[in-house]
Design a protein around this motif. Structure first.
Motif, PDB file in Angstrom:
ATOM      1  N   SER A 192      -4.295 -16.841 -61.310  1.00  0.00           N
ATOM      2  CA  SER A 192      -3.546 -17.659 -60.026  1.00  0.00           C
ATOM      3  C   SER A 192      -4.508 -18.387 -59.306  1.00  0.00           C
ATOM      4  O   SER A 192      -5.885 -18.130 -59.095  1.00  0.00           O
ATOM      5  N   GLU A 193      -3.866 -19.284 -58.352  1.00  0.00           N
ATOM      6  CA  GLU A 193      -4.678 -19.940 -57.287  1.00  0.00           C
ATOM      7  C   GLU A 193      -5.278 -19.055 -56.324  1.00  0.00           C
ATOM      8  O   GLU A 193      -6.378 -19.350 -55.655  1.00  0.00           O
ATOM      9  N   ASN A 248       5.271 -21.753 -68.021  1.00  0.00           N
ATOM     10  CA  ASN A 248       4.930 -21.139 -66.767  1.00  0.00           C
ATOM     11  C   ASN A 248       5.949 -20.108 -66.565  1.00  0.00           C
ATOM     12  O   ASN A 248       5.955 -19.092 -65.864  1.00  0.00           O
ATOM     13  N   GLY A 264       2.234 -17.968 -64.259  1.00  0.00           N
ATOM     14  CA  GLY A 264       1.905 -17.831 -63.172  1.00  0.00           C
ATOM     15  C   GLY A 264       0.554 -18.158 -62.846  1.00  0.00           C
ATOM     16  O   GLY A 264       0.177 -17.993 -61.540  1.00  0.00           O
ATOM     17  N   GLY A 265      -0.198 -18.671 -63.558  1.00  0.00           N
ATOM     18  CA  GLY A 265      -1.564 -18.992 -63.442  1.00  0.00           C
ATOM     19  C   GLY A 265      -2.055 -20.167 -64.253  1.00  0.00           C
ATOM     20  O   GLY A 265      -1.080 -20.972 -64.586  1.00  0.00           O
ATOM     21  N   ARG A 309      -0.555 -24.797 -66.539  1.00  0.00           N
ATOM     22  CA  ARG A 309       0.140 -23.662 -65.611  1.00  0.00           C
ATOM     23  C   ARG A 309       0.780 -22.749 -66.948  1.00  0.00           C
ATOM     24  O   ARG A 309       1.586 -23.277 -67.609  1.00  0.00           O
TER      25      ARG A 309
END
Length: 299
Positions: free
Chosen positions: A139-140, A275, A179-180, A176
């Motif tokens: 993830s970000e 995603n 979720g990452g 994506r």
């Protein structure tokens, strides 16, 4: 001396006695008077003032607040309170100049060292290096914590990297998924990748497993009996296989029947490069034209 004379003498002395706090202070010698003779103490007479003050260290200079050389910083100030270097009482007494006692000041906590700001080129290179070694989407927020940068800046840089890969026509792209973010090979080169990875070995799911997985993906959360009703056959063994491979998992029980509910996992999204399940393609183009007739016939 008779007793009467002795009593009169004691009465006169008592009447003439003045308490120490009402006695006038003795005049202080003028330091500018150079004609005043210096007083030399008698060597045979003990200096009571020196002996009484020997145990008490001299007070610091109240004008500068500096402690005496060679002495401890703790001093006696006011009416019995312990003072600091500025002469302010920390104990129960007042300061040297009648100022009420104050508590010692707390030292301010050191300010945290700000994280270094990476330029765009260094941030881009660091993100690419991390994405090459990850084994699952990251993830970000995790990337921002590792690089000590703002998540908004990391997200914008990831979007820029993904757009650059697409524009340059590389054999991989950044997408994506689950979720990452993760690097994936492009679909047009899938045959070459399969030929290299599989090397003649087939690890495909069976037709029954694919159908069961599709039912779970589009109808989740769904019970085992509902899956079997949709497919028209018992799917207990196939469902156990999908759970064992990590593509399907249990997610609670149904309120009415108490049967277990099943849904797809994060690995399912990762393998398909999606995603979320909302990115699944619609089913309408794959349905037969007489689907309504078939549905009515099964009722």
């Amino acid at each position: 001396m008779s007793d009467q004379e002795r009593r009169d003498s004691l009465a006169d002395q008592a009447a003439a006695w003045v308490p120490p706090w009402e006695r006038p202070a003795p005049p202080e010698p003028d330091p500018d008077d150079s004609d005043a003779p210096a007083e030399h103490p008698d060597p045979d007479t003990p200096d009571t003032a020196s002996e009484s003050s020997a145990d008490v260290p001299p007070s610091p200079d109240l004008g500068t607040g500096a402690p005496s050389e060679g002495r401890d910083r703790t001093k006696i100030s006011g009416e019995g309170g312990v003072g600091d270097d500025a002469g302010q009482g920390v104990g129960g007494g007042a300061g040297a100049e009648g100022v009420p006692a104050k508590r010692g000041r707390r030292r301010a906590a050191p300010e945290p060292v700000p994280a270094p700001v990476l330029d765009d080129a260094e941030l881009r290179g660091a993100l690419e290096a991390i994405l090459l070694v990850v084994d699952q989407p990251v993830s970000e927020l995790v990337l921002a914590e590792i690089l000590e940068q703002a998540p908004e800046r990391v997200g914008a840089m990831l979007d820029e990297i993904a757009a650059g890969y697409t524009a340059a026509g590389h054999g991989f792209d950044l997408r994506r998924a689950a979720g990452g973010w993760r690097l994936y090979t492009r679909p047009e080169y899938a045959t070459y990748v399969e030929r290299f990875v599989l090397d003649g070995q087939s690890v495909r799911l069976t037709q029954a497993a694919l159908e069961t997985l599709a039912v779970v993906a589009y109808r989740q959360p769904v019970t085992r009996s509902r899956i079997s009703a949709i497919r028209g056959v018992n799917c207990d063994g196939v469902l156990r296989t999908l759970v064992g491979r990590g593509l399907v998992e249990e997610c609670g029980t149904e309120a009415d029947s108490g049967a277990y509910l099943y849904r797809t996992t994060t690995m399912f999204l990762e393998k398909l490069g999606l995603n979320s399940v909302d990115d699944l393609p619609p089913l309408a183009p794959f349905l037969p034209d007489d689907v309504e007739e078939l549905a009515d016939a099964t009722r």
